[in-house]
Design an enzyme around this catalytic site. Structure first.
Site, mmCIF file in Angstrom:
data_model
loop_
_atom_site.group_PDB
_atom_site.id
_atom_site.type_symbol
_atom_site.label_atom_id
_atom_site.label_comp_id
_atom_site.label_asym_id
_atom_site.label_seq_id
_atom_site.Cartn_x
_atom_site.Cartn_y
_atom_site.Cartn_z
ATOM 1 N N HIS A 139 0.350 -1.652 0.189
ATOM 2 C CA HIS A 139 0.033 0.126 -0.100
ATOM 3 C C HIS A 139 0.803 0.908 -0.392
ATOM 4 O O HIS A 139 2.067 1.421 0.405
ATOM 5 C CB HIS A 139 -1.301 -0.016 1.473
ATOM 6 C CG HIS A 139 -0.131 -0.067 2.456
ATOM 7 N ND1 HIS A 139 0.290 1.281 3.023
ATOM 8 C CD2 HIS A 139 0.759 -1.191 3.787
ATOM 9 C CE1 HIS A 139 0.977 1.224 4.280
ATOM 10 N NE2 HIS A 139 0.793 -0.133 4.164
ATOM 11 N N HIS A 148 12.057 -1.346 -12.324
ATOM 12 C CA HIS A 148 11.917 -2.799 -12.283
ATOM 13 C C HIS A 148 11.814 -3.483 -10.603
ATOM 14 O O HIS A 148 12.935 -3.161 -9.969
ATOM 15 C CB HIS A 148 12.963 -3.217 -13.039
ATOM 16 C CG HIS A 148 13.001 -4.817 -13.272
ATOM 17 N ND1 HIS A 148 13.614 -5.431 -13.853
ATOM 18 C CD2 HIS A 148 12.519 -5.919 -12.502
ATOM 19 C CE1 HIS A 148 13.705 -6.665 -14.276
ATOM 20 N NE2 HIS A 148 12.001 -7.370 -13.559
HETATM 21 C C1 LIG Z 1 24.147 -6.536 -7.223
HETATM 22 C C2 LIG Z 1 24.385 -6.580 -8.661
HETATM 23 C C3 LIG Z 1 23.372 -5.955 -9.343
HETATM 24 C C4 LIG Z 1 26.105 -6.686 -8.824
HETATM 25 O O1 LIG Z 1 26.535 -6.443 -9.981
HETATM 26 P P1 LIG Z 1 27.704 -6.273 -10.780
HETATM 27 O O2 LIG Z 1 27.764 -5.166 -10.295
HETATM 28 O O3 LIG Z 1 28.290 -7.123 -12.293
HETATM 29 O O4 LIG Z 1 28.439 -6.477 -9.695
HETATM 30 P P2 LIG Z 1 29.767 -7.640 -8.825
HETATM 31 O O5 LIG Z 1 29.096 -8.917 -9.406
HETATM 32 O O6 LIG Z 1 31.162 -7.271 -9.311
HETATM 33 O O7 LIG Z 1 29.692 -7.716 -7.442
HETATM 34 C C5 LIG Z 1 30.312 -6.718 -6.791
HETATM 35 C C6 LIG Z 1 30.218 -7.555 -5.430
HETATM 36 O O8 LIG Z 1 29.391 -7.784 -4.730
HETATM 37 C C7 LIG Z 1 29.049 -8.351 -4.681
HETATM 38 N N1 LIG Z 1 27.170 -9.171 -4.723
HETATM 39 C C8 LIG Z 1 27.293 -8.821 -5.930
HETATM 40 N N2 LIG Z 1 25.560 -9.156 -6.144
HETATM 41 C C9 LIG Z 1 25.315 -9.708 -4.880
HETATM 42 C C10 LIG Z 1 24.361 -9.763 -4.267
HETATM 43 N N3 LIG Z 1 23.232 -10.155 -4.686
HETATM 44 N N4 LIG Z 1 23.876 -10.057 -3.385
HETATM 45 C C11 LIG Z 1 25.577 -10.066 -2.097
HETATM 46 N N5 LIG Z 1 26.057 -9.574 -2.515
HETATM 47 C C12 LIG Z 1 26.359 -9.532 -4.013
HETATM 48 C C13 LIG Z 1 29.765 -9.910 -4.758
HETATM 49 O O9 LIG Z 1 30.160 -11.120 -4.442
HETATM 50 C C14 LIG Z 1 31.051 -9.308 -5.711
HETATM 51 O O10 LIG Z 1 31.787 -8.834 -3.950
HETATM 52 P P3 LIG Z 1 33.616 -8.752 -3.566
HETATM 53 O O11 LIG Z 1 33.839 -7.150 -4.426
HETATM 54 O O12 LIG Z 1 33.253 -9.048 -2.140
HETATM 55 O O13 LIG Z 1 33.906 -10.405 -4.592
HETATM 56 C C15 LIG Z 1 23.810 -8.149 -8.823
HETATM 57 O O14 LIG Z 1 25.279 -8.844 -8.476
HETATM 58 C C16 LIG Z 1 22.444 -8.033 -8.581
HETATM 59 O O15 LIG Z 1 21.604 -8.838 -7.705
HETATM 60 N N6 LIG Z 1 21.761 -8.120 -9.255
HETATM 61 C C17 LIG Z 1 20.390 -8.537 -9.352
HETATM 62 C C18 LIG Z 1 20.198 -8.988 -10.967
HETATM 63 C C19 LIG Z 1 18.438 -9.539 -10.392
HETATM 64 O O16 LIG Z 1 17.224 -9.601 -9.616
HETATM 65 N N7 LIG Z 1 17.587 -9.093 -11.690
HETATM 66 C C20 LIG Z 1 16.862 -9.394 -12.017
HETATM 67 C C21 LIG Z 1 16.115 -10.269 -12.853
HETATM 68 S S1 LIG Z 1 14.978 -10.458 -14.208
#
Ligand SMILES: CC(C)(COP(=O)(O)OP(=O)(O)OC[C@H]1O[C@@H](n2cnc3c(N)ncnc32)[C@H](O)[C@@H]1OP(=O)(O)O)[C@@H](O)C(=O)NCCC(=O)NCCS
Length: 223
Positions: A139, A148
């Site tokens: 709400h 998104h």
């Molecule tokens: C957060 C996010 C955007 C980061 O992506 P990125 O910029 O490529 O970052 P990286 O993969 O290089 O990760 C950077 C750091 O964050 C950590 N990390 C990334 N995603 C994480 C998550 N969801 N939860 C916890 N830690 C996360 C990685 O382990 C890394 O840690 P480190 O520096 O200690 O090694 C991505 O991991 C994410 O969660 N995206 C959401 C995707 C999603 O839900 N999509 C829906 C599609 S329908």
């Protein structure tokens, strides 16, 4: 009932899901997918496929047609909208029939609400947003344009998602918080304080790991 023709801009995974949601409404028939991966017009699976550059021409050929920007990336949707330069009334709003939408909720043009999602009382969702599969928008939430809310993500009551923000799959935002413009809350994270604009936050509780850089700022310049 005659079903309205729909052109989906984006023929990837999200485009497929939007196509199925649109068909499930019984209100739309997907007439075409437009995508830069197509070099020329063709028919595949009984549906027209055209390059994005041909969309304007296609609009002249089809009667009573609307569009959806069916790309999951928020920046790309915003850029596609600017590239096409069409007024808001060209865009449809697609709500999967299994979504539960409060009578007092409002949903903007170009937005899709996918299977099993819930929009509760007085929630407001802007334009070209995605409320993905089984997402919960409680709400009084204000969900901005080009945002998104990923599958199974949950926004508690009174949350504000500013333009272009993404809440990752399974992530949660506690009541009344703001997730700033073009920020990302990572998959599975729980935001217990505001997420500033342009920030990436991950973990439980979510910590801020990165801010938008100049290149990403440049991509947002569409005017
Ligand atoms: C957060 C996010 C955007 C980061 O992506 P990125 O910029 O490529 O970052 P990286 O993969 O290089 O990760 C950077 C750091 O964050 C950590 N990390 C990334 N995603 C994480 C998550 N969801 N939860 C916890 N830690 C996360 C990685 O382990 C890394 O840690 P480190 O520096 O200690 O090694 C991505 O991991 C994410 O969660 N995206 C959401 C995707 C999603 O839900 N999509 C829906 C599609 S329908």
């Amino acid at each position: 009932m005659t079903r309205q023709a729909l052109i989906l801009i984006g023929a990837g995974g999200h485009g497929k899901v939007v196509a199925e949601a649109a068909a499930a409404t019984g209100r739309y028939r997907v007439a075409a997918f437009a995508d830069d991966k197509y070099e020329q017009e063709k028919v595949e699976g009984g549906i027209l496929r055209v390059p994005v550059a041909d969309v304007q021409r296609l609009l002249g050929r089809l009667d009573d047609v609307q569009l959806i920007l069916a790309v999951g990336n928020n920046v790309v949707r915003r850029r596609l909208e600017a590239r096409l330069g069409l007024s808001a009334d060209w865009y449809a709003t697609v709500v999967h029939p299994s979504a539960v939408i409060s009578k007092s909720a409002t949903i903007g043009r170009g937005t899709v609400v996918l299977a099993g999602a819930i929009l509760n009382a007085d929630a407001v969702v802007g334009r070209h947003a995605i409320v993905n599969t089984k997402a919960v928008v409680e709400h009084d939430c204000a969900v901005g344009d080009y945002t998104h809310v990923s599958p199974a993500a949950a926004l508690a009551g009174g949350v504000t998602l500013e333009a272009g923000a993404q809440v990752g799959i399974g992530a949660c935002v506690l009541p009344g918080l703001t997730v700033g413009a073009w920020s990302t809350l990572g998959a599975g994270a729980t935001a217990i304080r505001d997420v500033p604009a342009g920030c990436t936050a991950v973990g439980v509780p979510a910590s801020h790991i990165r801010y938008r850089n100049a290149h990403q700022d440049h991509l947002l310049q569409v005017e």
